[in-house]
Structure formats: C-alpha cells, structure tokens
Design an enzyme around this catalytic site. Structure first.
Site, PDB file in Angstrom:
ATOM      1  N   LYS A  41      52.050  29.351  24.692  1.00 24.27           N
ATOM      2  CA  LYS A  41      52.470  28.506  25.816  1.00 24.27           C
ATOM      3  C   LYS A  41      52.100  29.215  27.109  1.00 24.27           C
ATOM      4  O   LYS A  41      52.351  30.418  27.261  1.00 24.27           O
ATOM      5  CB  LYS A  41      53.992  28.277  25.782  1.00 24.27           C
ATOM      6  CG  LYS A  41      54.469  27.106  26.628  1.00 24.27           C
ATOM      7  CD  LYS A  41      54.136  25.783  25.972  1.00 24.27           C
ATOM      8  CE  LYS A  41      54.905  24.625  26.595  1.00 24.27           C
ATOM      9  NZ  LYS A  41      54.570  23.328  25.962  1.00 24.27           N
ATOM     10  N   THR A  96      55.221  25.316  20.573  1.00 26.17           N
ATOM     11  CA  THR A  96      55.107  25.964  21.878  1.00 26.17           C
ATOM     12  C   THR A  96      56.246  25.530  22.805  1.00 26.17           C
ATOM     13  O   THR A  96      56.623  26.274  23.708  1.00 26.17           O
ATOM     14  CB  THR A  96      53.747  25.665  22.541  1.00 26.17           C
ATOM     15  OG1 THR A  96      53.640  24.276  22.818  1.00 26.17           O
ATOM     16  CG2 THR A  96      52.602  26.115  21.639  1.00 26.17           C
ATOM     17  N   ASP A  97      56.810  24.351  22.574  1.00 25.53           N
ATOM     18  CA  ASP A  97      57.967  23.934  23.358  1.00 25.53           C
ATOM     19  C   ASP A  97      59.154  24.860  23.087  1.00 25.53           C
ATOM     20  O   ASP A  97      59.948  25.146  23.992  1.00 25.53           O
ATOM     21  CB  ASP A  97      58.335  22.491  23.028  1.00 25.53           C
ATOM     22  CG  ASP A  97      59.408  21.947  23.953  1.00 25.53           C
ATOM     23  OD1 ASP A  97      59.128  21.786  25.155  1.00 25.53           O
ATOM     24  OD2 ASP A  97      60.534  21.721  23.474  1.00 25.53           O
ATOM     25  N   PHE A 155      28.371  49.432  56.181  1.00 27.34           N
ATOM     26  CA  PHE A 155      27.515  49.344  54.994  1.00 27.34           C
ATOM     27  C   PHE A 155      26.073  49.523  55.455  1.00 27.34           C
ATOM     28  O   PHE A 155      25.512  48.644  56.111  1.00 27.34           O
ATOM     29  CB  PHE A 155      27.692  48.008  54.269  1.00 27.34           C
ATOM     30  CG  PHE A 155      26.959  47.928  52.953  1.00 27.34           C
ATOM     31  CD1 PHE A 155      27.135  48.895  51.984  1.00 27.34           C
ATOM     32  CD2 PHE A 155      26.088  46.880  52.687  1.00 27.34           C
ATOM     33  CE1 PHE A 155      26.461  48.842  50.767  1.00 27.34           C
ATOM     34  CE2 PHE A 155      25.407  46.805  51.478  1.00 27.34           C
ATOM     35  CZ  PHE A 155      25.600  47.793  50.517  1.00 27.34           C
ATOM     36  N   ARG A 179      32.092  46.661  60.842  1.00 31.78           N
ATOM     37  CA  ARG A 179      32.220  45.290  60.361  1.00 31.78           C
ATOM     38  C   ARG A 179      33.657  45.007  59.949  1.00 31.78           C
ATOM     39  O   ARG A 179      34.461  45.936  59.743  1.00 31.78           O
ATOM     40  CB  ARG A 179      31.291  45.046  59.167  1.00 31.78           C
ATOM     41  CG  ARG A 179      31.641  45.880  57.935  1.00 31.78           C
ATOM     42  CD  ARG A 179      30.782  45.524  56.737  1.00 31.78           C
ATOM     43  NE  ARG A 179      31.211  46.286  55.552  1.00 31.78           N
ATOM     44  CZ  ARG A 179      30.793  46.029  54.319  1.00 31.78           C
ATOM     45  NH1 ARG A 179      29.939  45.041  54.087  1.00 31.78           N
ATOM     46  NH2 ARG A 179      31.239  46.754  53.299  1.00 31.78           N
ATOM     47  N   GLN A 230      32.506  49.985  47.336  1.00 28.86           N
ATOM     48  CA  GLN A 230      32.551  50.969  46.257  1.00 28.86           C
ATOM     49  C   GLN A 230      33.289  52.229  46.714  1.00 28.86           C
ATOM     50  O   GLN A 230      34.096  52.808  45.968  1.00 28.86           O
ATOM     51  CB  GLN A 230      31.132  51.328  45.794  1.00 28.86           C
ATOM     52  CG  GLN A 230      30.428  50.233  45.014  1.00 28.86           C
ATOM     53  CD  GLN A 230      29.698  49.233  45.901  1.00 28.86           C
ATOM     54  OE1 GLN A 230      29.960  49.122  47.096  1.00 28.86           O
ATOM     55  NE2 GLN A 230      28.762  48.491  45.304  1.00 28.86           N
ATOM     56  N   ASN A 234      34.561  41.006  47.815  1.00 30.58           N
ATOM     57  CA  ASN A 234      34.314  41.178  49.238  1.00 30.58           C
ATOM     58  C   ASN A 234      34.394  39.811  49.919  1.00 30.58           C
ATOM     59  O   ASN A 234      33.523  38.970  49.731  1.00 30.58           O
ATOM     60  CB  ASN A 234      32.940  41.815  49.463  1.00 30.58           C
ATOM     61  CG  ASN A 234      32.783  42.369  50.868  1.00 30.58           C
ATOM     62  OD1 ASN A 234      33.569  42.062  51.740  1.00 30.58           O
ATOM     63  ND2 ASN A 234      31.765  43.178  51.067  1.00 30.58           N
ATOM     64  N   HIS A 269      33.728  37.936  52.785  1.00 30.12           N
ATOM     65  CA  HIS A 269      32.887  38.176  53.944  1.00 30.12           C
ATOM     66  C   HIS A 269      33.367  37.434  55.191  1.00 30.12           C
ATOM     67  O   HIS A 269      33.785  36.276  55.126  1.00 30.12           O
ATOM     68  CB  HIS A 269      31.447  37.746  53.660  1.00 30.12           C
ATOM     69  CG  HIS A 269      30.804  38.508  52.548  1.00 30.12           C
ATOM     70  ND1 HIS A 269      30.464  39.842  52.664  1.00 30.12           N
ATOM     71  CD2 HIS A 269      30.444  38.137  51.291  1.00 30.12           C
ATOM     72  CE1 HIS A 269      29.915  40.258  51.541  1.00 30.12           C
ATOM     73  NE2 HIS A 269      29.899  39.238  50.690  1.00 30.12           N
TER      74      HIS A 269
END
Length: 281
Positions: A12, A57-58, A157, A174, A217, A243, A245
């Site tokens: 579930k 599953t209930d 970067f 940045r 990284q 990332n 951006h």
C-alpha cells in the site's frame, strides 16, 4: 513456452496520517506518508489467482492507523520498525519494507514566542526513513528530501572542457540553487535518530551557505564531509543535488546592462549530481 515468475511484491502506498499529541499546555504534530511493500510466498496469487495468502492492502492501511494510536510515531525510524516487524510476523511474508516521509512543520511565532498549537510548514521539505526487515535482518536508512536552497553568490563554474557543441560560458559568480536529497546509514541502530537528523540538516544548510563552491560536485563533497563530521553515528551518506538553474537574462536588445541582477529560473533540463561518501573510505 516456460515462464518463471522471477520476483514479486505488493503493498500500500501513500497512506497519509496526521497525529496530534495533546499534552496539557502544548500540542505536538506529526504529518507522515507511509509506503508498505511485502515480499514472500505470494506466487499463487499471480499465477493461479489464489488470494488465500494475500493480506489486503486496505488492511495494511488500517494497520498504520491502529499502530499509530498505540505507539509513538516519532521518531519515524522507530515507527517504521514497529510496522516492519508487525508485517514480517504475518504468515507467508519474508521481507517487509516500510518507507516513511514526514512533512516538516514548525510552530508559528506569535507574540514573540512559539504558538502552542499553530504550525507553519516548511515548503516541500520532508524527513524520510526507509526500513527493510527480514528474518534476522534489519536495515534503516534515514534522510532528508526536497530541501530547496539558493545562494546568490559564492558559486562558480569554470575550467571545464569545451567541444564543438559547448555554448556554456564560464562563470566566476553565479546563483546556485538545488533541491537536496540526502540519505544516511549508521553502523549500528541509532538510538537518537532525531538528534542525528537535526545535526545533519544543520550541517547541510551551514555548509551550503558558507562554502565557496567551484562546482556542484565540489559542493556535494563538502556537504557529505560536513554530515559525517557533525554526526558520529553516521557511517555512510549519499547525496543527490539537481542544479536548479537561474540563467542571466540578456538585456542588451533593450539597451540595458545586466550586472548579475536579472535572471530567469529554469527547472528543466537541469544537471543532476550524485555522490556517496563513507567514513574511513
């Protein structure tokens, strides 16, 4: 034609639960979502349509609510173990996997102090725990997911290789934004998982804010190092950083300069950086 049923499981998903602990003078709130997955002797349900071994599953959903009434749900690692051991005790079950995601609520500040029963949710951030139980085996992974962070400087970067398809320009300053996901394991069962989670979260946030990042990284390594340093119980940490951006807008067609002020956020496509770090590795 010979066909083999190689692997199967059922369960579930997304069982929602809010529990309020009404202590005198102050209420405590926990908001979780539970996934349950069972493996075992259930082949006949698939191959013959025989459901005699299949717990509905209930029933699993109802079990979450009933056990939440009779057991603490904090820390979620401990509640996950309670659920896993309960389902593992059912006939025909060989492994139970429980995944719990907790939405992070904090108290609203009212009149200069935390309110006793009013709460504010922290965006999409979630505390997570994954428990796997089998005979003589218990594995717990804790973590944090969807922790959205951004800093407006302290990120660069450059120095990357270029080929005939490269259009990205080097950046010395940045915006860096990411949606952190971190998962960690302890060498033995953690007796204070909430304290570890709080320490790991604080280490992630402080390191992200303070580190001068030369790449995602570079940042992910610093984050993993910080978690291992801040949390002695943690033996291994895995991180995933997409990332998110924010691209500098070209305003030159309008006769305007853009001194690192006007950006457009772009969700897709985005870089995705993974790393796993282990103590003593």
């Amino acid at each position: 034609m010979s066909i083999s049923l190689v692997r199967n499981s059922y369960g579930k998903s997304r069982v929602r639960l809010v529990k309020v602990r009404r202590a005198e003078g102050q209420h405590e709130l926990t908001d979780i979502e539970v996934d349950i997955e069972l493996e075992g002797d259930f082949d006949d349900a698939y191959t013959l349509g025989d459901n005699c071994k299949v717990l509905p599953t209930d029933t699993m959903k109802n079990t979450v609510y009933a056990l939440a009434k009779s057991h603490p749900v904090e820390p979620i690692e401990d509640f996950g173990v309670v659920l896993a051991e309960h389902f593992l005790g059912k006939a025909h079950t060989r492994r139970a996997r429980i995944t719990i995601a907790e939405k992070v609520w904090s108290r609203i500040d009212a009149g200069g102090s935390p309110h006793r029963h009013a709460f504010l949710r922290a965006a999409g951030e979630r505390r997570i725990a994954e428990i796997s139980a089998a005979a003589g085996e218990l594995a717990i992974v804790s973590g944090i997911a969807d922790l959205l962070v951004l800093k407006t400087t302290g990120s660069a970067f450059s120095g990357f290789p270029c080929d005939e398809y490269t259009t990205l320009k080097e950046a010395s300053d940045r915006i860096l934004s990411t949606l952190m996901v971190a998962r960690w394991r302890t060498a033995t069962r953690d007796e204070a998982p909430t304290r570890t989670w709080e320490s790991a979260r604080r280490a992630l946030l402080e390191t992200f804010a303070d580190q001068h990042s030369l790449s995602v990284q570079h940042t992910i390594h610093a984050l993993g190092t910080a978690v291992l340093a801040a949390c002695p119980a943690v033996d291994e940490v895995s991180l995933s950083l997409p990332n998110k951006h924010c691209l500098l807008v070209d305003l030159s067609p309008f006769g305007l300069s853009n001194d690192n002020e006007i950006f457009v956020p772009v969700d897709e496509p985005h870089g995705l950086i993974h790393a796993t770090m282990k103590r003593g590795g």
